[in-house]
Design a protein around this motif. Structure first.
Motif, PDB file in Angstrom:
ATOM      1  N   ILE A 119     -34.096  -1.482  36.074  1.00 29.38           N
ATOM      2  CA  ILE A 119     -32.723  -1.451  35.580  1.00 29.38           C
ATOM      3  C   ILE A 119     -32.765  -1.016  34.114  1.00 29.38           C
ATOM      4  CG2 ILE A 119     -30.599  -2.776  35.285  1.00 29.38           C
ATOM      5  CD1 ILE A 119     -31.585  -2.713  38.209  1.00 29.38           C
ATOM      6  N   GLY A 166     -32.896  -3.386  31.095  1.00 26.83           N
ATOM      7  CA  GLY A 166     -33.000  -4.778  31.525  1.00 26.83           C
ATOM      8  C   GLY A 166     -34.250  -5.490  31.041  1.00 26.83           C
ATOM      9  N   HIS A 167     -35.328  -4.721  30.813  1.00 29.96           N
ATOM     10  CA  HIS A 167     -36.572  -5.363  30.392  1.00 29.96           C
ATOM     11  C   HIS A 167     -36.692  -5.486  28.887  1.00 29.96           C
ATOM     12  CE1 HIS A 167     -37.334  -1.120  29.875  1.00 29.96           C
ATOM     13  NE2 HIS A 167     -38.426  -1.388  29.215  1.00 29.96           N
ATOM     14  N   PRO A 219     -34.734  -7.197  26.672  1.00 29.40           N
ATOM     15  CA  PRO A 219     -34.699  -8.617  26.292  1.00 29.40           C
ATOM     16  C   PRO A 219     -35.925  -9.391  26.779  1.00 29.40           C
ATOM     17  CG  PRO A 219     -32.575  -7.951  27.211  1.00 29.40           C
ATOM     18  CD  PRO A 219     -33.546  -6.834  27.479  1.00 29.40           C
ATOM     19  N   ILE A 220     -36.491  -8.988  27.902  1.00 30.83           N
ATOM     20  CA  ILE A 220     -37.688  -9.679  28.396  1.00 30.83           C
ATOM     21  C   ILE A 220     -38.837  -9.500  27.391  1.00 30.83           C
ATOM     22  CG2 ILE A 220     -39.380  -9.775  30.269  1.00 30.83           C
ATOM     23  CD1 ILE A 220     -37.146  -8.876  32.184  1.00 30.83           C
ATOM     24  N   ALA A 277     -38.471  -9.174  24.222  1.00 31.13           N
ATOM     25  CA  ALA A 277     -38.178 -10.097  23.119  1.00 31.13           C
ATOM     26  C   ALA A 277     -38.634 -11.509  23.504  1.00 31.13           C
ATOM     27  CB  ALA A 277     -36.689 -10.064  22.788  1.00 31.13           C
ATOM     28  N   GLY A 278     -38.476 -11.857  24.761  1.00 28.32           N
ATOM     29  CA  GLY A 278     -38.910 -13.174  25.228  1.00 28.32           C
ATOM     30  C   GLY A 278     -40.423 -13.335  25.171  1.00 28.32           C
ATOM     31  N   GLY A 338     -26.125  -2.491  26.533  1.00 29.29           N
ATOM     32  CA  GLY A 338     -25.987  -3.725  25.763  1.00 29.29           C
ATOM     33  C   GLY A 338     -27.275  -4.506  25.613  1.00 29.29           C
ATOM     34  N   ALA A 339     -28.106  -4.502  26.635  1.00 24.83           N
ATOM     35  CA  ALA A 339     -29.341  -5.283  26.580  1.00 24.83           C
ATOM     36  C   ALA A 339     -30.213  -4.854  25.401  1.00 24.83           C
ATOM     37  CB  ALA A 339     -30.116  -5.130  27.894  1.00 24.83           C
ATOM     38  N   GLU A 376     -28.694  -6.430  22.250  1.00 23.22           N
ATOM     39  CA  GLU A 376     -28.867  -7.879  22.219  1.00 23.22           C
ATOM     40  C   GLU A 376     -30.319  -8.246  21.905  1.00 23.22           C
ATOM     41  OE1 GLU A 376     -26.989 -10.020  25.404  1.00 23.22           O
ATOM     42  OE2 GLU A 376     -25.324  -8.608  25.532  1.00 23.22           O
ATOM     43  N   MET A 426     -31.941 -10.081  18.334  1.00 23.45           N
ATOM     44  CA  MET A 426     -32.695 -11.340  18.341  1.00 23.45           C
ATOM     45  C   MET A 426     -34.125 -11.141  17.841  1.00 23.45           C
ATOM     46  SD  MET A 426     -31.445 -13.453  21.688  1.00 23.45           S
ATOM     47  CE  MET A 426     -31.317 -12.034  22.751  1.00 23.45           C
TER      48      MET A 426
END
Lengths: 373, 326
Positions: free
Chosen positions: A163, A166-167, A169-170, A172-173, A199-200, A203, A207
Motif C-alpha cells: 500500500i 503504508g510502511h 509509519p512502520i 518510524a515505529g 498522508g502516511a 504523519e 513523528m
C-alpha cells in the motif's frame, strides 16, 4: 530469453556512454540539499575514492545480480511461473546496492512493493526470493507473500509492503523501538516519489523528527507514480523541500551513481547513529521497465526517446565505465562477473522450479500466532 | 472483592502489565500529560515516564503504524485511539499491516499489540461520534476483537490482550467507564474467546456483548418479574467467537434474540444467527430475532437518538415475540 547478451539489458545498446558526472541531467534543483537548520553545505563530490577495488567489484556484482535475476523474473512471468503483480527494479540498482553496502547486518530495512532488488542487495538468498515469486514453500515468505511481500527475518528485511506509503509509519515505529531499547541501529525505509503525497508519509516524518528517531527515509524518485509523471501529481516537484517542513535534514542526490548513494548514506547513517536524527533523502533515478508487467515500457505516458536518454545512465554501465577507465576491470572480467550473476539467477530459477507448492495445511497456518508473553 | 469502575479496572490492567513487562508501552493522543481523554491512563506517566507513556500528535494512521513497526521488532505496543470513530483513519495499519503481517511474512513477524479505545454511542454526540465498529473489525482474519461489558471482564481481557502475540482490537464502552462492579485485585485473567453466561434461565437466550450486556441484564431483571427467565450469553470476545457457549444456551432454551449496539446489515448478529441456523436448526422453536441500532446515522436530537438506539424495550419486545407472547 536474454541470457546470451554480453551486457546487461539496458547497457547493451550503448557501449560507449560518456563518463558520468556526479549529477543527474534532470536535476532541476541543482544542489537541493535542504538542511533543517538552513545550513546548506554542498555534498562532497562522489567518486570512487573511499572504496577498495574489491569493494567496487562487490558493488558491481550486486547490481549485476539484481539485473540478471529480474530479467529472469520477466521471463518467468511471461511463462506464467510468476503470477499476480510483479514490479521490476531494473534501472534503479545503484540505490539498493549503494544503501545496503553502507548499513550493518543488525540494521533494519523496509520497503514498498518494488522490492526484489532491495532484497537481493540486502543479502536475502536469491533462491528464496525466486521461490517466493514462484509461490513455493521455500520462498522467503513461505509462498504466502509473493512479489510484493518479501520478508526475511534473518537479514532484518521487514518486508515489501503493497500500500503506497503504508510502511512509512512502520519505519518510524522501528526507529521508535531502536530508541526505546537504546540501540544504535538505523532503519532504512524506501518508497517512491509518489508516496510523498500520501498522508502516511507526512504523519511518519513529523513523528520521526519530533521524536528524534534513527530512520533514513529514501525517496526513490523515478519520476512516475505508475503512469503519472511527477509534474502531473506534485505541486512542488522539488520533493526534498519537504524535509524542511519537518525540521529534518534532507539531501538530493544522483541515484544512478552508486558512489553518490554511498556518500549520502554515510552522512545520513552518522546522523542517525550519533545524533539520533532522521534524514530524508531523494535519490533521482529512472525505471527502465514498465510500472508492472502489464505496462508498456514506453509509449503511453513516457516517450521512447526519454527512455533511451535515461538508459544511457544505466547505473551498471556507469560503474563499469568508471572501473574500466581506472584500469581495474577488463572486459573479460566483466563478462565473467556477468556470467556468474546469470548462473546465480539460473540456480535460483532451478531451485524455485523444484521447490514444492506450499502444503494445503499452510492455508490456515500463521493467521494467528498461538503464543503469549 | 473490591468494587471499582470499568475505567479503574482498565487502569489496573495497564499498570500491572506495564510493571510486568518493560517492552509494553502505551501511546496515543492525550494519554500522558492529560492523563487520557477518558482518564484511563491516569497516573501512568508519573509512574512509567514519557518513553513508555507516549503522547502523540493527532495522527491516527501514523501512530498506529508506529505501533506496528515497534511490534515487528520486539516491543508490545498498546495503541490508544481517543475513540474508534477516529481510528477509521488508521484502518490501513490495522487491517493491511497488523492483521496480515504474520501471514504474509510466512510466520516471521508476530504482531503483539493492542489497539484500544472507546467504541459505540454515548449521549448526543451525533453521527460521526456514535458508532459501534466491532463487525467491521471482526471481519478481518488475523485480528482478535474483545468487547468487555463489565469492569472485571475489562481488566481480565485487557491483560490477556496485552500478553497475546497477535493484534488485538479492544473495544471499550464509552458509556461504561463510570459503571462499577467487583474486580479481583492483582492477577485476574479472562481468556480471549470465552463467553460467559451472565444470567441463567430456560425460556430464551439473549446473546450480546459489550455495552449491551448492561441492557441485557436489565431486560433479564424486567422479564423475571413477569416470570420469564432468560439466559444472558455475554460473548465478551466477538472474534474468536465462543460458538459452543451459544449452542449450549440455544439447545437449552430453543429460542434466541441477538442484541448488539451496531447497525443491522452485516452486523455481529448476522454472524450469530448464521451459526445458530446451521448448528441449532432442529433446536429452534421460533425464528431468531435481532435487536440493533436503527439503520440510520445517529441523530443529535434526544428523542431521535433514543429512537435510533437498541434498548431494553425493543429487546423485551423481541424476546416476547420469539416466545409467541405478543
Amino acid at each position: 530469453m536474454k541470457t546470451e547478451s554480453k551486457q546487461p539489458t539496458a547497457a547493451k545498446e550503448k557501449q560507449n556512454a560518456p563518463a558520468p558526472d556526479n549529477r543527474s541531467g534532470d536535476n532541476r534543483s541543482g544542489d537541493s540539499r535542504a538542511s533543517g537548520n538552513g545550513a546548506g553545505a554542498s555534498a562532497p563530490p562522489a567518486n570512487i575514492a573511499g572504496t577498495t577495488v574489491e569493494q567496487r567489484r562487490e558493488l558491481l556484482r550486486s547490481m549485476l545480480l539484481q539485473r540478471r535475476f529480474e530479467e529472469r523474473c520477466a521471463e518467468a512471468y511471461a511463462l506464467g511461473k510468476i503470477g499476480g503483480f510483479c514490479h521490476l527494479y531494473i534501472g534503479q540498482e545503484a540505490i539498493s546496492t549503494g544503501v545496503m553496502s553502507m548499513i550493518r547486518p543488525d540494521d533494519y530495512v523496509i520497503t514498498a512493493y518494488r522490492d526484489h532488488g532491495q532484497a537481493l542487495a540486502r543479502g536475502v538468498s536469491p533462491r528464496s526470493v525466486m521461490a517466493e515469486l514462484f509461490g513455493r514453500v521455500d520462498g522467503c515468505s513461505g509462498g504466502k507473500g509473493g512479489s510484493m511481500h518479501l520478508f526475511d527475518a534473518k537479514t532484518n528485511f521487514l518486508g515489501g509492503h503493497g500500500i503506497v506509503g503504508g510502511h512509512v509509519p512502520i519505519a518510524a515505529g522501528v526507529g521508535f523501538a531502536i530508541k526505546y531499547k537504546r540501540g544504535n541501529q538505523v532503519c532504512v525505509c524506501f518508497f517512491g516519489e509518489a508516496a510523498v503525497n500520501i498522508g502516511a508519509f507526512h504523519e511518519a516524518l513529523n513523528m520521526a523528527s519530533l521524536w528524534n528517531l534513527p530512520v533514513i527515509f529514501i525517496i526513490e524518485n523515478n519520476r512516475y507514480g505508475m503512469g503519472t509523471a511527477i509534474s502531473r501529481s506534485t505541486a512542488n516537484e522539488d520533493v526534498i523541500i519537504r524535509a524542511k517542513g519537518y525540521r529534518m535534514d534532507g539531501e538530493s542526490i544522483d541515484g544512478q551513481d552508486v558512489f553518490a548513494v554511498r556518500d549520502c548514506m554515510a552522512r545520513a547513517i552518522e546522523r542517525a547513529r550519533k545524533e539520533k536524527r532522521p534524514t530524508l533523502v531523494e535519490m533521482k533515478t529512472y525505471r527502465f521497465m514498465g510500472h508492472s508487467m502489464s505496462d508498456a515500457v514506453s509509449g503511453t505516458y513516457r516517450t521512447k526517446d526519454e527512455l533511451e536518454e535515461n538508459m544511457k545512465r544505466d547505473p551498471i554501465l556507469l560503474l563499469h565505465n568508471k572501473m574500466f577507465e581506472a584500469g581495474e576491470l577488463t572486459e573479460g572480467e566483466m563478462h565473467k562477473m556477468d556470467d556468474e550473476a546469470k548462473a546465480i539467477a539460473q540456480d535460483a530459477w532451478d531451485f524455485a522450479d523444484a521447490s514444492p507448492e506450499p502444503p494445503l495445511e499452510d492455508l490456515y497456518k500463521d493467521v494467528l500466532a498461538d503464543s503469549t508473553s | 472483592m473490591p468494587v471499582v469502575t470499568y475505567r479503574d479496572a482498565l487502569t489496573q490492567a495497564l499498570r500491572e502489565e506495564l510493571q510486568r513487562d518493560e517492552t509494553v508501552f502505551l501511546m496515543g493522543e492525550e494519554v500522558a500529560q492529560y492523563n487520557g481523554a477518558y482518564k484511563v491512563s491516569k497516573g501512568l506517566l508519573d509512574e512509567f515516564g514519557p518513553m513508555r507513556i507516549v503522547d502523540t500528535p493527532i495522527t491516527e494512521l501514523g501512530f498506529a503504524g508506529v505501533g506496528v513497526g515497534a511490534a515487528m521488532v520486539g516491543l508490545r505496543p498498546i495503541v490508544e485511539f481517543m475513540t474508534w470513530n477516529f481510528a477509521l483513519l488508521a484502518l490501513d495499519e490495522v487491517v493491511n499491516a497488523a492483521a496480515k503481517m504474520l501471514y504474509m511474512s510466512g510466520g516471521q513477524y508476530k504482531m503483539p499489540m493492542v489497539f484500544r479505545g472507546p467504541n459505540g454511542a454515548a449521549l448526543q454526540l451525533s453521527a460521526q461520534h456514535s458508532q459501534a465498529w466491532e463487525s467491521w473489525l471482526a471481519h478481518i482474519p488475523g485480528l482478535k476483537v474483545c468487547t468487555p461489558g463489565t469492569p472485571a471482564d475489562a481488566k481480565g481481557l485487557l491483560k490477556s490482550a496485552i500478553r497475546d502475540d497477535n493484534p488485538v482490537v479492544f473495544l471499550e464502552g464509552e458509556m461504561l467507564y463510570n459503571t462499577k462492579g467487583e474486580v479481583p485485585e492483582g492477577e485476574h485473567i479472562v481468556p480471549i474467546g470465552v463467553a460467559e453466561l451472565k444470567r441463567e434461565g430456560d425460556h430464551c437466550s439473549l446473546i450480546t456483548h459489550g455495552k449491551m450486556v448492561l441492557v441485557a441484564m436489565k431486560v433479564a431483571d424486567d422479564l423475571a418479574k413477569e416470570g420469564i427467565n432468560i439466559d444472558v450469553v455475554d460473548l465478551r470476545t466477538v472474534r474468536p467467537m465462543d460458538v459452543d457457549a451459544i449452542a449450549r444456551s440455544v439447545q437449552k432454551t430453543n429460542r434466541a434474540v441477538v442484541l448488539e449496539e451496531g447497525w443491522e446489515i452485516c452486523g455481529m448478529g448476522s454472524q450469530v444467527v448464521d451459526f445458530i441456523q446451521r448448528e441449532c436448526f432442529d433446536d429452534l422453536d421460533a425464528p431468531v430475532l435481532r435487536v440493533h441500532q436503527e439503520d440510520v446515522p445517529m441523530p443529535y436530537a434526544k428523542n431521535l437518538e433514543r429512537a435510533a438506539k437498541p434498548d431494553a424495550g425493543k429487546t423485551v419486545a423481541a424476546i416476547k415475540k420469539v416466545m409467541y407472547l405478543d
